[in-house]
Design an enzyme around this catalytic site. Structure first.
Site, PDB file in Angstrom:
ATOM      1  N   PHE A 154      -1.672  22.777 -37.519  1.00 25.86           N
ATOM      2  CA  PHE A 154      -0.376  22.697 -37.916  1.00 25.86           C
ATOM      3  C   PHE A 154       0.057  21.192 -37.556  1.00 25.86           C
ATOM      4  O   PHE A 154      -0.211  20.627 -36.456  1.00 25.86           O
ATOM      5  CB  PHE A 154       0.519  23.628 -37.477  1.00 25.86           C
ATOM      6  CG  PHE A 154       2.208  23.107 -37.524  1.00 25.86           C
ATOM      7  CD1 PHE A 154       2.892  23.612 -38.745  1.00 25.86           C
ATOM      8  CD2 PHE A 154       2.829  22.414 -36.693  1.00 25.86           C
ATOM      9  CE1 PHE A 154       3.919  23.298 -38.996  1.00 25.86           C
ATOM     10  CE2 PHE A 154       4.148  22.168 -36.863  1.00 25.86           C
ATOM     11  CZ  PHE A 154       4.740  22.566 -38.115  1.00 25.86           C
ATOM     12  N   GLY A 155       0.324  20.512 -38.592  1.00 31.03           N
ATOM     13  CA  GLY A 155       0.558  18.969 -38.334  1.00 31.03           C
ATOM     14  C   GLY A 155       2.031  18.491 -38.214  1.00 31.03           C
ATOM     15  O   GLY A 155       2.690  19.040 -39.221  1.00 31.03           O
TER      16      GLY A 155
ATOM     17  N   GLU B 165      -7.073  11.597 -31.778  1.00 29.37           N
ATOM     18  CA  GLU B 165      -5.878  12.113 -30.861  1.00 29.37           C
ATOM     19  C   GLU B 165      -6.114  12.183 -29.439  1.00 29.37           C
ATOM     20  O   GLU B 165      -5.823  12.895 -28.774  1.00 29.37           O
ATOM     21  CB  GLU B 165      -5.024  13.202 -31.437  1.00 29.37           C
ATOM     22  CG  GLU B 165      -4.825  13.302 -32.857  1.00 29.37           C
ATOM     23  CD  GLU B 165      -4.276  12.011 -33.595  1.00 29.37           C
ATOM     24  OE1 GLU B 165      -3.551  11.371 -32.575  1.00 29.37           O
ATOM     25  OE2 GLU B 165      -4.050  11.669 -34.550  1.00 29.37           O
TER      26      GLU B 165
HETATM   27  C1  BEZ Z   1       0.341  15.985 -35.618  1.00 27.40           C
HETATM   28  O1  BEZ Z   1       0.504  17.159 -35.586  1.00 27.40           O
HETATM   29  O2  BEZ Z   1       0.756  15.332 -36.659  1.00 27.40           O
HETATM   30  C2  BEZ Z   1      -0.273  15.216 -34.759  1.00 27.40           C
HETATM   31  C3  BEZ Z   1      -0.367  15.678 -33.234  1.00 27.40           C
HETATM   32  C4  BEZ Z   1      -0.711  14.812 -32.174  1.00 27.40           C
HETATM   33  C5  BEZ Z   1      -1.211  13.593 -32.697  1.00 27.40           C
HETATM   34  C6  BEZ Z   1      -1.038  13.211 -33.669  1.00 27.40           C
HETATM   35  C7  BEZ Z   1      -0.475  13.809 -34.835  1.00 27.40           C
END
Ligand code: BEZ
Length: 192
Positions: free
Chosen positions: A26-27, A101
């Site tokens: 999930f983003g 990340e």
């Molecule tokens: C994201 O879920 O979009 C995300 C999470 C952590 C770092 C970068 C992006």
């Protein structure tokens, strides 16, 4: 264990991805609009009990060690819902994302709710207060000021915030925190 800015090795040990036959990621941040990994399927989705906040420092993407920018993480918020994008991916994608990340984000398991009402277990990256890059709460005005003046190897911090706001809007979602910061940035125009 001493705290480290690099969470990529910790993430490798957190979930045995071989236990999954399909993995949903999930983003909620840049993953919504910066998809630099292969995926099998992509679907708008949401998670309950979490809210986006620009509380994580970024010295490697949208800022520098001297002038860290701010990027989003999630905070516990029992009555909230966070809309984002879910990606069905293969386990090797996490190698890439753990590296991308690595600045304080750890993987967590979460239930992902799809628009058809179905829910599936998946993974999210969260940077909590126990990482060295964490900046924590501030007013939306101060956060916007910091974002306005920062940039890093991935580009201006303001570009990140504006693209994220646009991507959330494209999902027909509302995020008052992100939209308030976007409004300041639009008012001030180009970054310095
Ligand atoms: C994201 O879920 O979009 C995300 C999470 C952590 C770092 C970068 C992006």
């Amino acid at each position: 264990m001493s705290m480290s800015l690099d969470t990529s090795s910790t993430n490798k040990t957190r979930h045995n991805l071989n236990d999954y036959d399909e993995i949903w990621l999930f983003g909620y941040g840049s993953l919504i609009y910066k998809v630099d990994f292969p995926y099998v399927e992509k679907l708008p989705a949401s998670i309950e009990g979490w809210e986006r906040r620009f509380w994580q420092g970024s010295h490697d993407h949208r800022g520098t060690p001297d002038r860290p920018g701010r990027v989003v993480t999630l905070i516990d918020s029992p009555d909230a819902m966070c809309v984002g994008m879910a990606f069905k991916v293969t386990p090797d994608v996490f190698e890439h994302l753990d590296h991308r990340e690595k600045n304080g984000y750890l993987r967590h398991e979460v239930m992902i709710r799809f628009e058809n009402g179905e829910s599936k277990k998946g993974l999210i990256y969260i940077a909590d207060e126990n990482n060295e890059a964490y900046l924590g709460a501030d007013t939306e005005l101060n956060i916007a000021k910091q974002i306005h003046k920062c940039m890093g190897p991935s580009g201006p911090n303001a570009e990140y915030a504006l693209e994220l706001a646009q991507a959330i809007r494209a999902l027909n979602a509302i995020d008052t925190h992100v939209f308030a910061i976007e409004a300041y940035l639009k008012q001030w125009g180009d970054t310095e």
